[in-house]
Design a protein around this motif. Sequence first.
Motif, PDB file in Angstrom:
ATOM      1  N   HIS A 387       0.476  -1.154   0.126  1.00 50.23           N
ATOM      2  CA  HIS A 387      -0.027   0.592   0.051  1.00 50.23           C
ATOM      3  C   HIS A 387       0.137   0.989   0.251  1.00 50.23           C
ATOM      4  N   ASP A 388       1.556   1.301   0.858  1.00 53.32           N
ATOM      5  CA  ASP A 388       2.873   2.594   1.083  1.00 53.32           C
ATOM      6  C   ASP A 388       3.688   2.909  -0.157  1.00 53.32           C
ATOM      7  N   SER A 391       1.403   4.306  -2.694  1.00 54.21           N
ATOM      8  CA  SER A 391       0.823   5.649  -2.675  1.00 54.21           C
ATOM      9  C   SER A 391       2.182   6.394  -3.155  1.00 54.21           C
ATOM     10  N   ASP A 400      -4.317  14.325 -10.487  1.00 55.68           N
ATOM     11  CA  ASP A 400      -5.285  13.197  -9.875  1.00 55.68           C
ATOM     12  C   ASP A 400      -6.062  12.506 -10.117  1.00 55.68           C
ATOM     13  N   HIS A 436      -5.082   2.472  -8.262  1.00 58.75           N
ATOM     14  CA  HIS A 436      -5.593   2.871  -7.193  1.00 58.75           C
ATOM     15  C   HIS A 436      -6.416   1.547  -6.794  1.00 58.75           C
ATOM     16  N   LEU A 439      -4.665  -0.322  -4.204  1.00 62.48           N
ATOM     17  CA  LEU A 439      -4.998   0.685  -2.701  1.00 62.48           C
ATOM     18  C   LEU A 439      -5.647  -0.081  -2.656  1.00 62.48           C
TER      19      LEU A 439
END
Length: 442
Positions: A387-388, A391, A400, A436, A439
Amino acid sequence: GVETSTDEPLQSFLSWCEEIGLNLSAKVYVSKEGTVDKYGMLAKEEIDEGEVIFSIPRTALLYQENSKVKSVLEKEKESLESASGWVPLLLALMWEYTSPDSHWRPYLSLWPDLKSLDQPMFWSAEERERLLHGTGIPEAVDRDLTNIQKEYTDIILPFIQAHNQLWDPEKHTLQLYKSLVAFVMAYSFQEPLDDDEEDEKEPNPPMMVPMADLLNHVSNHNTNVEYTPECLKMVAVGHIKKGEEIFNTYGQMANWQLLHMYGFVEPFPHNTNDTADIQMTTVHKAALQATQNESERHLVSQKWNLLCQLEIVGEEGVFIFGQSGSLTDEEMYTTLKVMCMCPEEFEDFKENEGWEEVEEDEEEKMVLALSNEGIPKLSSAWQKLLHDSVSLTLGEYSGDLKADGEVLGDQEAYSCLSTREKQALQVRYGQKVILHHLLELT
């Protein structure tokens, strides 16, 4: 072969095709109208699976073996070796492209000034950085441009100067060389090696295949190239309806690869082969950011160094994710496993120099664990690191996901963009959607 048209270069190319023995099915025609790009091929009537659309004899292929300058290129072969392996083809192309009496003149005249080529290598560095930052394309282009410059200066120029009865530095410039590299990137074909040759032989050099390179690409294509000792054939791999465009495939290409190599993209969401990369070094960075103290940082560095020694990761490497999960299972799985080991586990792992008993279904286990179904079931430590890393990767892009999606969904706003802006938006958006989704899974 062509619908009523006043396109002079196309007419003379089609006449030349007949002369050289290219057999074009009466069921298709070449046109600029109703195709996705400049030229394309359309079906006049229904075509069945397995039908040959056209066949071209090997004598008509444009590469060093068939060129008039073949003997000098063969003689000097050793001095023309390079990392790309393209130098002999490019020297032959330079000669043929600038020779008024080239056998391939009608074919090469379809690209009168090579200006239609618009891969990102022709964009300004500022434009690449602004539109494509985070996609992996600016770095790939920088490597290409460095290699092109080096190849031209170190190999091409000395060769041309030594053979100035055939080549001329005034005419055969770095600019022409760069354009012909782009031409080969976008339009050449590479014959695959047989399975039994793959380990022993170098890959076949690329070659230019008249007519085949007028076909456009989609991932959901309807024809395929078949190679025989005498000729190359374009064969229908499915039923093609009257009026449909004939599409070839350039392989399983993500949009960033299509833009980098060929100068176009498949609009979202049509490219089922789209991918997003996570730089391997980003995972290292994410692990370091999660540390609380010096000893934890030291442990992360030790783990990373071991993964580098085992050649699981590298400074330039990437982890690749497609629409249904990881495409670099072993590298991603091993990296998550090692980076998330507690100190004792890592000591054992290090003592065994990374050797472990491989379970029978280990490969299957990795694929499953890193699929969209498996990722939510990973341990919390693995999920957090992934996840990190995602990101941090998303932070590299300009704009975005929401803003990009709004422009894509607004026909008026989208139509105001330049071609380059549209292509860059498609690449960025496709990659961000995959990231995404990751994520959400973690």
